[in-house]
Design an enzyme around this catalytic site. Structure first.
Site, short mmCIF file in Angstrom:
data_model
loop_
_atom_site.label_atom_id
_atom_site.label_comp_id
_atom_site.label_asym_id
_atom_site.label_seq_id
_atom_site.Cartn_x
_atom_site.Cartn_y
_atom_site.Cartn_z
N LYS A 100 6.13 -9.41 -19.57
CA LYS A 100 5.66 -8.04 -19.88
C LYS A 100 4.28 -8.10 -20.52
CE LYS A 100 7.63 -6.06 -17.95
NZ LYS A 100 8.73 -6.46 -17.16
N GLU A 153 1.40 -9.35 -17.99
CA GLU A 153 1.02 -8.51 -16.85
C GLU A 153 0.29 -7.24 -17.26
OE1 GLU A 153 4.13 -6.98 -14.27
OE2 GLU A 153 5.52 -6.81 -15.94
N CYS A 208 0.85 -1.19 0.00
CA CYS A 208 0.00 0.00 0.00
C CYS A 208 0.89 1.24 0.00
CB CYS A 208 -0.89 0.01 1.22
SG CYS A 208 -1.79 -1.54 1.41
N GLU A 266 11.09 -12.82 -19.99
CA GLU A 266 10.78 -11.43 -19.64
C GLU A 266 9.76 -10.84 -20.63
OE1 GLU A 266 10.90 -9.46 -17.37
OE2 GLU A 266 10.91 -7.44 -18.18
#
Ligand code: M6R
Length: 613
Positions: free
Chosen positions: A490, A493, A2, A486
């Site tokens: 990318k 996500e 948070c 990777e």
């Protein structure tokens, strides 16, 4: 995960907190809220959803005063709703708290408080904190002591900030364990608290980081830090070099796009002062490494999570190739449970953009417990990973705000390349000619990254062709295999397209069954030692009807003939090729997500710093 902001001083806290929360929204965006001391009471505004909802609420129901605290939430206990949004109030509304972390013993504490007659108005673990503080206030302690006693009752890792309408001259905060940082920003006649530096950069660059099990009483005139046991702590200040503009989007649509384009600068900065072209040597004074220490290293264990772990996989190849030291990569979440074989001749090298990732920090602690030397490659200066390391390399990329990591992926590739050269040099295992050639190659890197970035328009065209796909396979070999992982991370996500990275040579052992005309295959095929092998892999994918998108080196007609689309990269020394091959895949994922109209910088369910296990 948070975001927390606090302000005490003569100004109106509301705009300072809202502005700070905006800079922290990448840490969580399930709900947002603030609490402000107004005359002799506390007013709270909070809403579910993104910060914009809170801003609307504050416009409709203005509130001004000071001190104040605010929060953006990444939900752990209780759904993302108004009732679970922070700040949480105690029963009499005189005390409020914002919190980052998990109260692991909250069920037990809640039962005890309920037995005393306390009524809970949320489903959060955080609410126990404010009721405990009220409990200690009710038996006669002041806010500082009530907070201290409460902190001592909490299990788990926390960043906590609280205040009371009855003692408006102070805000009390604490850091316990690795739930993300608590940074104090020091101003003149005013002070700030935040979970991350960008929140307070508009106001001050003088900061102090709380260590684990420290608390602070923050007043307008100054700050007092003690351990949770009440022992005074001498403050160690840091001056942050970034300016506030570095945390703004500027001309770009999204932070991610801006950060992709900042890679020329970030790579230049990470080389600055470390590459001695005249001597053909690397200098990393932050590691405090002597030839004797370098010679004692038997093994390096790289630990990291997500994108940082993929950077570590490239590092393994570089360090083994250049320095001939055995390297393993172990993801942070597994490290501490794998009973790793570690001794004083082992280096545990952590890689982390935030330097606050709970799993990575836990791995470092396990390494420390077993006697390893701890090194880190970290972006956020002063973060926990940097502080607990014996030596640390700073990525020098400036703040990375987009949740998808980009410039903090390429910088550690270069850092590990430099580290490999330094280790080899100190251990006397590299001949001068090779060392000089490796060092000289480094100076090419910012320009090569810049030339790759210039091809964004071509990448965008490919993004339009792929925007509606459901699945995507990424294949790579050798040093570019981690780039396949990777690239897939990318895409998944930020675009929510299912994507898998795979070692290309493994395709025939299973995943080839997936390939048909609906499965695009991104093949990393630059001119590196695995180039020939990748060509045969491309042919196999083509033979099954897959659409092939190749990442290829300028002028490579062989690959161009085999591929449906080519993402071109300039000729690059193979050990540095991952720096350039990663860039088109960052741009591809970015443009696909942007075309799909998605929230690129704040993808669903994610947060920038993952400070829970
Ligand atoms: O701050 P860190 O580098 O330790 O973060 C590690 C991962 O959480 C991070 O790389 C994550 O995988 C990114 N969202 C990837 O883009």
């Amino acid at each position: 995960m948070c975001g927390i902001v606090g302000y005490i001083g003569p100004r109106d806290a509301t705009p300072i907190i809202l502005n700070g929360l905006k800079r922290l929204e990448y840490r969580g965006y399930d709900s947002a809220g603030l609490a402000i001391v107004v005359e002799d009471r506390i007013e709270v505004r909070r809403d579910a959803g993104k910060l914009a909802r809170l801003e609307e609420l504050v416009r409709a129901e203005p509130v001004s005063g000071a001190p104040g605290i605010g929060h953006t939430r990444w939900a752990t206990h209780g759904s993302p709703s108004v009732r679970n949004a922070h700040p949480h109030r105690g029963s009499n509304g005189r005390v409020v708290v914002v919190h980052n972390g998990i109260v692991e013993n909250f069920l037990e504490l809640r039962d005890e408080l309920r037995a005393e007659g306390v009524q809970f108005s949320s489903d959060t673990d955080t609410e126990t904190i404010v009721h405990l503080v009220e409990h200690h206030l009710a038996i006669g302690h002041d806010l500082t002591e009530a907070a201290r006693r409460t902190f001592g009752q909490l299990q788990g890792a926390h960043g906590i900030v609280l205040m009371s309408a009855d003692e408006p001259d102070k805000i009390v905060c604490a850091r316990i364990g690795n739930a993300g940082g608590v940074v104090l920003g020091l101003g003149e006649g005013e002070n700030f608290i935040a979970s991350d530096i960008p929140a307070i950069l508009d106001h001050t660059r003088q900061v102090v980081f709380l260590e684990s099990r420290q608390m602070a009483v923050v007043r307008r005139e100054g700050v007092e830090i003690t351990s949770l046991d009440g022992v005074p702590v001498t403050m160690r200040g840091n001056v942050i070099a970034w300016d506030a503009a570095a945390a703004e989007k500027g001309e770009y649509r999204h932070f991610m796009q801006k950060e992709i384009h900042e890679q020329v600068r970030s790579l230049t900065d990470t080389l600055a002062g470390r590459v001695d072209l005249h001597e053909g040597r690397i200098r990393l004074p932050e590691l405090n490494l002597t030839p004797d220490q370098a010679c004692r290293i038997r093994r390096i264990l790289i630990t990291a999570c997500g994108t940082a772990a993929y950077a570590g996989m490239v590092g393994k190849i570089l360090i083994e190739k250049i320095a001939r030291i055995p390297v393993e990569v172990q993801i942070g979440s597994e490290f501490r449970y794998s009973d790793p074989i570690v001794d004083e001749n082992t280096v545990v090298l952590a890689i982390s953009q935030s330097g606050e990732t709970a799993d990575t920090l836990a791995a470092m602690e396990e390494g420390r417990r077993k006697g390893a030397v701890l090194w880190s490659i970290v972006n956020v200066v002063g973060s926990q990973a940097m502080r607990i390391s014996d030596g640390s390399i700073s990525m020098q990329t400036g703040p990375e705000i987009g949740v998808a990591s980009t410039k903090a992926f390429t910088a550690p590739l270069v850092d590990q390349y430099m580290l490999a050269i330094l280790l080899a040099d100190l251990r006397g295992t590299l001949d001068e000619k090779t060392r000089r050639a490796l060092v000289a190659d480094l100076r090419l890197i910012p320009d090569l990254a810049g030339r790759t970035l210039e091809r964004e328009a071509e990448v965008e065209k490919v993004a339009w062709a792929l925007k509606d796909v459901r699945d995507c396979l990424y294949l790579g070999r050798g040093i570019n295999m981690p780039i396949a992982y990777e690239g897939a991370l990318k895409l998944k996500e930020i675009s929510y397209i299912h994507a898998e990275g795979y070692p290309a040579g493994e395709m025939k052992h299973g995943p080839i069954a997936l390939i048909d005309e609906n499965m695009p295959v991104v093949c990393l095929a630059p001119k590196d030692p695995w180039h020939e092998k990748m060509i045969s892999q491309i042919q196999q994918a083509r033979a099954r009807g897959g659409t092939v998108i190749a990442v290829a080196t300028d002028g490579d007609e062989v690959v161009a003939d085999q591929a449906d689309h080519v993402l071109w990269v300039p000729v690059t020394p193979w050990m540095l090729s991952p720096v350039v091959t990663a860039i088109p895949l960052q741009m591809l994922a970015y443009h696909i997500a942007a075309i799909r109209g998605l929230d690129v910088d704040q993808p669903r369910n994610l947060a920038k710093s993952v400070t829970v296990e």
